[in-house]
Write an enzyme that holds these catalytic residues in place. Structure first.
Site, short mmCIF file in Angstrom:
data_model
loop_
_atom_site.label_atom_id
_atom_site.label_comp_id
_atom_site.label_asym_id
_atom_site.label_seq_id
_atom_site.Cartn_x
_atom_site.Cartn_y
_atom_site.Cartn_z
N HIS A 82 0.84 -1.20 0.00
CA HIS A 82 0.00 0.00 0.00
C HIS A 82 0.87 1.24 0.00
O HIS A 82 1.78 1.37 0.82
CB HIS A 82 -0.91 0.04 1.24
N ASP A 161 -16.21 2.04 5.60
CA ASP A 161 -15.18 3.03 5.26
C ASP A 161 -15.71 4.04 4.24
O ASP A 161 -15.43 5.23 4.34
CB ASP A 161 -13.92 2.33 4.71
N ARG A 168 -16.08 12.25 6.57
CA ARG A 168 -14.82 12.93 6.95
C ARG A 168 -14.47 14.01 5.95
O ARG A 168 -14.00 15.09 6.30
CB ARG A 168 -13.68 11.90 7.02
N SER A 183 -8.83 3.53 8.26
CA SER A 183 -9.42 3.47 6.92
C SER A 183 -8.57 2.60 5.99
O SER A 183 -9.06 1.70 5.32
CB SER A 183 -9.54 4.91 6.39
N LYS A 187 -9.11 -1.82 4.84
CA LYS A 187 -9.16 -2.32 3.46
C LYS A 187 -8.08 -3.37 3.23
O LYS A 187 -8.29 -4.37 2.54
CB LYS A 187 -9.03 -1.15 2.48
N1 URA Z 1 -6.58 6.82 2.03
C1 URA Z 1 -7.57 6.09 2.58
O1 URA Z 1 -7.92 5.02 2.08
N2 URA Z 1 -8.16 6.56 3.71
C2 URA Z 1 -7.82 7.71 4.29
O2 URA Z 1 -8.38 8.05 5.31
C3 URA Z 1 -6.80 8.48 3.71
C4 URA Z 1 -6.18 7.99 2.56
#
Ligand code: URA
Length: 432
Positions: A82, A161, A168, A183, A187
């Site tokens: 990631h 999310d 947010r 967040s 994932k």
């Molecule tokens: N990327 C994400 O998936 N979530 C966040 O909160 C910020 C960046």
């Protein structure tokens, strides 16, 4: 349990229990907790933070709101990566095939670009015919057969999310380390690979502008991964200038192909080898040094390029772009930017470059806006290079000359040439 009491507890920095956090996340996802109450709690978190235990509980509650993938049929260790996102970050396009060419399994779900940052999915979609939407069965089958697949986030993955992120975005609570960590890691845990390499970008073109915040995010994400049984390592990498020479979807695919074809060797290529080696080391018992060597061999032998072509073909794309990158989309107009003085390339402000590319049509201003796959900028020099007056600094690509001219001023202001020489850029800041 009352939401009001939980908001007050977070304001007072009193720890919420796992069940209290589950109550908040489930209640909001199932529309039992209204937006105004969830916004108040998110703002309390934004201001008062969460403990590592609370962040881990929030991550799990979000993960468990939807589907969790299962790669148990894959006859090996799966490894995910990631990147927290930045300008010109095209590393996945090379890393997935390099790791697969070395025998690794890389199931990857990536995002689209929004605002000034690019997204891997938009880059891949600039390849004619490439499909980023595979069924679950096809996704599993492709990872098993060729070792890598890169698709858009799909299905019922972490619906909590999506809902929380939308709120947010509207309530100035995006820039909170525990909320970003929960967040992203929800994932990653829902994708459920065995190992995860985290590339936390730091600098003007990244979410994390300071080393301190990048370290805090990396540590939070890594401890969540490890607490949930994943092998994980994290690197902090520089995002004060764009990554590589190209910014813009098809232009970045071309740069990735040039690196896979070993036509250019730049700091980006070194970063790609380093990150690929780290992913291989996480997923095998070989030393990091051996894994980096294997990654380099896969690149030099052309095996990684072949794997990229195989992945493109498996996902319906025209794999001949790997031999004929000129088949990738082009914008109709271009312009060159000329140096108005001699000196050394000291900095290229990545956020400004991202904003210039957005104006050129390479990015999205809203989730539904159309992008021009050929638009963007190609830089001709690296940080530290000596520049002579009248050298070409960069090429600007867009669908009209007016757009190229509009971006020129912003790009000129983003590029700093100094009289004093500057050290070469180090892309890897630290390893956690
Ligand atoms: N990327 C994400 O998936 N979530 C966040 O909160 C910020 C960046």
């Amino acid at each position: 349990m009352q939401v009001y009491d939980l908001i007050q507890k977070t304001i007072r920095k009193e720890k919420l229990s796992d069940s209290e956090i589950q109550f908040l996340i489930r209640g909001f996802t199932e529309n039992q907790i209204p937006d105004y109450m969830m916004s108040a709690w998110l703002m309390a978190v934004r201001c008062q933070e969460l403990s590592p235990e609370e962040t881990a509980a929030m991550t799990l509650a979000i993960r468990d709101s939807g589907e969790i993938l299962d790669f148990s049929e894959i006859p090996g260790v799966t490894v995910d990566k990631h990147s927290t996102g930045g300008i010109g970050d095209k590393t996945t396009l090379m890393i997935a095939p390099i790791v697969a060419a070395c025998g690794g399994y890389v199931p990857k779900m990536s995002g689209r670009g929004l605002g000034f940052t690019g997204g891997t999915i938009d880059k891949l979609e600039s390849i004619p015919g490439f499909s980023v939407n595979l069924s679950r069965q096809d996704f599993y089958r492709q990872v098993q057969k060729i070792g890598c697949a890169v698709i858009a986030q799909s299905g019922n993955l972490t619906p909590a999310d999506k809902k929380i992120y939308a709120l947010r975005n509207l309530t100035a609570t995006v820039d909170s380390i525990p909320l970003i960590s929960a967040s992203i890691m929800s994932k990653k845990l829902a994708l459920n690979a065995d190992c995860i390499l985290l590339d936390v970008k730091c600098g003007s073109g990244a979410f994390m502008k300071t080393r301190e915040s990048a370290f805090a995010l990396a540590e939070s994400m890594k401890s969540t991964a490890i607490a949930h049984g994943k092998k994980c390592s994290a690197v902090i990498t520089d995002m004060n200038a764009p990554l590589g020479m190209a910014v813009g979807n098809a232009l970045e695919v071309r740069e990735a192909i040039s690196i896979l074809r070993c036509e250019i060797h730049n700091p980006l290529a070194e970063l790609v080898i380093d990150l690929s080696g780290r992913m291989l080391a996480l997923s095998s018992s070989d030393s990091l040094q051996k894994c980096k060597y294997n990654a380099l061999k896969a690149l030099r032998s052309g095996k990684a390029l072949e794997k990229f072509a195989e992945m493109i073909a498996a996902q319906g794309g025209d794999a001949s772009v790997t031999d004929h990158p000129e088949k990738l989309p082009h914008s109709r107009a271009s312009k060159i930017l000329i140096a108005d003085r001699s000196g050394y390339l000291a900095s290229v402000h990545s956020e400004e470059v991202g904003l210039a590319c957005l104006e050129l049509g390479a990015g999205r201003t809203s989730a539904n806006s159309q992008i021009d796959p050929g638009a963007g900028v190609i830089f001709l020099h690296q940080i530290g290079d000596e520049i002579r007056k009248n050298d070409i600094l960069c090429e600007i690509h867009a669908n009209s000359e007016a757009l190229c001219e509009q971006a020129e001023k912003r790009l000129r202001a983003a590029i700093q040439i100094t009289e004093m020489s500057v050290p070469e850029r180090q892309l890897i800041d630290s390893v956690i």
